[in-house]
Design a protein around this motif. Structure first.
Motif, mmCIF file in Angstrom:
data_model
loop_
_atom_site.group_PDB
_atom_site.id
_atom_site.type_symbol
_atom_site.label_atom_id
_atom_site.label_comp_id
_atom_site.label_asym_id
_atom_site.label_seq_id
_atom_site.Cartn_x
_atom_site.Cartn_y
_atom_site.Cartn_z
ATOM 1 N N ASN A 48 -0.073 21.384 36.936
ATOM 2 C CA ASN A 48 -1.408 22.213 36.690
ATOM 3 C C ASN A 48 -2.361 20.887 36.354
ATOM 4 O O ASN A 48 -3.688 21.128 36.296
ATOM 5 C CB ASN A 48 -1.303 23.038 35.481
ATOM 6 C CG ASN A 48 -0.942 24.287 35.921
ATOM 7 O OD1 ASN A 48 -1.578 25.209 36.474
ATOM 8 N ND2 ASN A 48 0.581 24.703 35.861
ATOM 9 N N TYR A 49 -1.849 19.958 35.608
ATOM 10 C CA TYR A 49 -2.857 19.080 35.171
ATOM 11 C C TYR A 49 -2.628 17.480 35.720
ATOM 12 O O TYR A 49 -3.681 16.909 35.371
ATOM 13 C CB TYR A 49 -2.661 18.871 33.717
ATOM 14 C CG TYR A 49 -2.983 19.952 32.716
ATOM 15 C CD1 TYR A 49 -4.269 20.473 32.627
ATOM 16 C CD2 TYR A 49 -1.846 20.809 32.000
ATOM 17 C CE1 TYR A 49 -4.640 21.529 31.844
ATOM 18 C CE2 TYR A 49 -2.244 21.972 31.468
ATOM 19 C CZ TYR A 49 -3.600 22.495 31.527
ATOM 20 O OH TYR A 49 -3.775 23.619 30.731
ATOM 21 N N LEU A 50 -1.774 17.265 36.302
ATOM 22 C CA LEU A 50 -1.639 15.815 37.056
ATOM 23 C C LEU A 50 -2.975 15.471 37.994
ATOM 24 O O LEU A 50 -3.308 14.436 37.710
ATOM 25 C CB LEU A 50 -0.527 15.876 37.761
ATOM 26 C CG LEU A 50 -0.013 14.520 38.529
ATOM 27 C CD1 LEU A 50 -0.002 13.375 37.449
ATOM 28 C CD2 LEU A 50 1.190 14.504 39.259
ATOM 29 N N GLN A 51 -3.273 16.426 38.561
ATOM 30 C CA GLN A 51 -4.616 16.222 39.676
ATOM 31 C C GLN A 51 -5.798 15.933 38.669
ATOM 32 O O GLN A 51 -6.429 14.713 39.095
ATOM 33 C CB GLN A 51 -4.756 17.792 40.500
ATOM 34 C CG GLN A 51 -5.748 17.102 41.576
ATOM 35 C CD GLN A 51 -6.101 18.336 42.583
ATOM 36 O OE1 GLN A 51 -5.522 19.398 42.028
ATOM 37 N NE2 GLN A 51 -6.503 18.372 43.779
ATOM 38 N N SER A 52 -6.012 16.627 37.681
ATOM 39 C CA SER A 52 -7.283 16.387 36.704
ATOM 40 C C SER A 52 -6.873 14.881 36.328
ATOM 41 O O SER A 52 -7.946 14.147 36.077
ATOM 42 C CB SER A 52 -7.292 17.243 35.867
ATOM 43 O OG SER A 52 -7.391 18.596 36.341
ATOM 44 N N LEU A 53 -5.822 14.593 35.748
ATOM 45 C CA LEU A 53 -5.537 13.293 35.007
ATOM 46 C C LEU A 53 -5.653 12.337 36.198
ATOM 47 O O LEU A 53 -6.356 11.248 35.665
ATOM 48 C CB LEU A 53 -4.290 13.076 34.307
ATOM 49 C CG LEU A 53 -3.851 14.160 33.365
ATOM 50 C CD1 LEU A 53 -2.398 14.014 32.859
ATOM 51 C CD2 LEU A 53 -4.842 13.652 31.994
ATOM 52 N N MET A 54 -5.336 12.249 37.351
ATOM 53 C CA MET A 54 -5.529 11.381 38.253
ATOM 54 C C MET A 54 -6.937 11.116 38.662
ATOM 55 O O MET A 54 -7.344 10.033 38.933
ATOM 56 C CB MET A 54 -4.676 11.677 39.717
ATOM 57 C CG MET A 54 -3.241 11.671 39.470
ATOM 58 S SD MET A 54 -2.330 12.008 40.909
ATOM 59 C CE MET A 54 -3.156 10.981 42.159
ATOM 60 N N GLY A 55 -7.642 12.301 38.610
ATOM 61 C CA GLY A 55 -9.149 12.131 38.806
ATOM 62 C C GLY A 55 -9.667 11.187 37.677
ATOM 63 O O GLY A 55 -10.647 10.246 38.149
ATOM 64 N N VAL A 56 -9.458 11.540 36.404
ATOM 65 C CA VAL A 56 -10.012 10.526 35.528
ATOM 66 C C VAL A 56 -9.530 8.872 35.494
ATOM 67 O O VAL A 56 -10.252 8.249 35.494
ATOM 68 C CB VAL A 56 -9.591 11.107 33.966
ATOM 69 C CG1 VAL A 56 -9.679 10.156 32.969
ATOM 70 C CG2 VAL A 56 -9.789 12.431 33.652
ATOM 71 N N ALA A 57 -8.215 8.869 35.819
ATOM 72 C CA ALA A 57 -7.883 7.609 36.063
ATOM 73 C C ALA A 57 -8.464 6.940 37.163
ATOM 74 O O ALA A 57 -8.697 5.652 37.487
ATOM 75 C CB ALA A 57 -6.177 7.524 36.329
ATOM 76 N N HIS A 79 -6.454 8.639 43.791
ATOM 77 C CA HIS A 79 -7.370 9.830 44.259
ATOM 78 C C HIS A 79 -6.765 11.293 43.731
ATOM 79 O O HIS A 79 -5.519 11.404 44.239
ATOM 80 C CB HIS A 79 -7.741 9.599 45.586
ATOM 81 C CG HIS A 79 -9.154 10.639 45.840
ATOM 82 N ND1 HIS A 79 -8.925 11.931 46.329
ATOM 83 C CD2 HIS A 79 -10.401 10.141 46.070
ATOM 84 C CE1 HIS A 79 -10.081 12.291 46.587
ATOM 85 N NE2 HIS A 79 -10.928 11.267 46.498
ATOM 86 N N PRO A 80 -7.459 12.209 43.443
ATOM 87 C CA PRO A 80 -6.809 13.561 43.223
ATOM 88 C C PRO A 80 -6.021 14.104 44.405
ATOM 89 O O PRO A 80 -5.125 14.814 44.099
ATOM 90 C CB PRO A 80 -7.933 14.345 42.726
ATOM 91 C CG PRO A 80 -9.026 13.185 42.097
ATOM 92 C CD PRO A 80 -8.796 12.035 42.924
ATOM 93 N N ASP A 81 -6.536 13.771 45.408
ATOM 94 C CA ASP A 81 -5.986 14.357 46.636
ATOM 95 C C ASP A 81 -4.486 13.997 47.018
ATOM 96 O O ASP A 81 -3.941 14.725 47.737
ATOM 97 C CB ASP A 81 -6.928 14.154 48.022
ATOM 98 C CG ASP A 81 -8.077 15.044 47.788
ATOM 99 O OD1 ASP A 81 -8.408 15.875 46.921
ATOM 100 O OD2 ASP A 81 -8.935 14.271 48.616
ATOM 101 N N ARG A 82 -4.168 13.012 46.181
ATOM 102 C CA ARG A 82 -3.058 12.518 46.574
ATOM 103 C C ARG A 82 -1.924 12.898 45.246
ATOM 104 O O ARG A 82 -0.674 12.364 45.154
ATOM 105 C CB ARG A 82 -2.791 10.889 46.473
ATOM 106 C CG ARG A 82 -3.537 10.383 47.721
ATOM 107 C CD ARG A 82 -3.613 8.821 47.970
ATOM 108 N NE ARG A 82 -3.974 8.256 49.273
ATOM 109 C CZ ARG A 82 -5.410 8.269 49.581
ATOM 110 N NH1 ARG A 82 -6.312 8.370 48.620
ATOM 111 N NH2 ARG A 82 -5.656 7.817 50.684
#
Length: 373
Positions: free
Chosen positions: A307-316, A333-336
């Motif tokens: 649930n939260y990995l995509q959001s964290l990747m967007g920030v990173a 990139h969040p798509d990955r």
């Protein structure tokens, strides 16, 4: 010669059974998870945080029930989502057909749980006598047939659309039980439903802990280690395996009921999908097979990452881009996020072959602690 260790022992009947976490770090992690789940409605406002916490509660119980089979008997079953779906559909059909009242809830429970247990009994009696691979294939065939049946009986199950329903008035979000007090918190039907899910899931996990640390649980472990030797010692292995299958099915069906009550919906994607079975397997492996505690750890790690990995990747990715770092913004990139999720799980299996609980017990626990299961 040292005295043999008693099966149920001189240990007191503790609420957490005779099997404590046996690791200070593991105990701390479990306490933090439980406190966070208990305080989620007040510490993390918003629908998403509450949905994630409720899913962790449901899947912790579901994964613990599967660990009873995989971790304690060595039986690989692909029918676990079928029992989960039976519970979900039973409560959904009852509330859809009879209306949002407690009689419908009771009817769903009275129909769903015995049905799951009877199917588990039939599967156990007819397939647990054969080799492990054949048992796995039989359960896969039965689960696939049940999924097709649920999709075809649209007059009963709603087909691919599933069944949406309303809850009794006490559990509805609009029902205010405690209005905003001086702390600014409001307790409504939705929060009451969440605590109902949390409490019942916790009770089921505690019950499973008691089961696996009873003489019955010791026999299951003996069967897992050497079935032929257990039979030679006089244990009725088919009876024990079938009984374990029925217990696991009852807990899985109960988890399905809780999930349906929380979502106010039951459908193929949320109750019977094979991807749910794969998620359960991953959670068991990540947390640690044959521990029960691993179900809580595995479910928490997996669902939080989901649930939260995509959001964290967007920030990173944004931070790496602003810093002018090459390649990293694209890689993060969040798509990955699914790629990184898979890599994280591969790394966890590689570095924690016995799961997080096994690693903490062997390397991070009390030196005086006893051996793990």
């Amino acid at each position: 010669m040292a005295a043999a260790r008693p099966l149920c022992g001189d240990q007191p009947m503790m609420i957490l059974s005779g099997d404590p976490p046996r690791s200070r770090v593991l105990t701390l992690v479990l306490v933090l998870i439980i406190l966070a789940l208990a305080a989620t409605p007040f510490l993390f406002p918003g629908a998403k945080a509450l949905n994630v916490a409720a899913k962790i509660c449901v899947f912790a119980a579901l994964v613990a029930s599967y660990d009873l089979l995989l971790g304690y008997t060595g039986s690989v079953s692909f029918a676990h989502t079928m029992f989960y779906g039976i519970g979900s559909y039973a409560i959904a059909i009852a509330l859809y057909g009879m209306g949002p009242n407690w009689a419908a809830v009771a009817t769903g429970i009275v129909v769903g749980l015995p049905l799951a247990a009877l199917l588990a009994l039939a599967i156990g009696l007819f397939s647990l006598r054969v080799a492990a691979i054949f048992f796995a294939m039989i359960t896969l065939a039965v689960a696939s047939a049940f999924q097709v049946l649920a999709s075809q009986l649209s007059w009963l199950t709603g087909g691919e659309d599933g069944r949406s329903f309303q809850l009794p008035e006490l559990l509805r979000p609009g029902t205010v039980l405690i209005s905003r007090n001086l702390f600014g918190f409001e307790v409504n039907g939705r929060i009451l439903t969440y605590y109902l899910v949390l409490a019942i899931s916790a009770l089921m996990i505690l019950a499973l802990l008691r089961v696996v640390n009873s003489p019955f649980g010791r026999v299951l472990q003996a069967i897992r280690e050497n079935r032929f030797r257990a039979e030679a010692l006089g244990f009725r292995t088919v009876f024990h395996l079938t009984y374990a299958n029925c217990l696991a099915a009852l807990v899985a069906a109960s988890a399905g009921i809780l999930n349906a009550l929380w979502l106010r919906y039951a459908g193929p994607d949320t109750s019977l999908s094979f991807s749910i079975m794969l998620d359960i397997l991953l959670m068991v492996v990540i947390g640690g097979m044959g521990t029960i505690y691993g179900a809580i750890i595995g479910a928490t790690i997996f669902i939080l990452a989901q649930n939260y990995l995509q959001s964290l990747m967007g920030v990173a990715s944004k931070a790496a881009s602003e810093a002018g770092l090459p390649l990293l913004p694209g890689l993060l990139h969040p798509d990955r996020w699914l790629l990184w999720l898979g890599l994280l799980f591969i790394a966890s299996v590689y570095f924690f072959p016995t799961g997080v609980v096994g690693r903490l017990r062997s390397g991070g626990g009390d030196k005086s602690a006893g051996a793990s299961h």
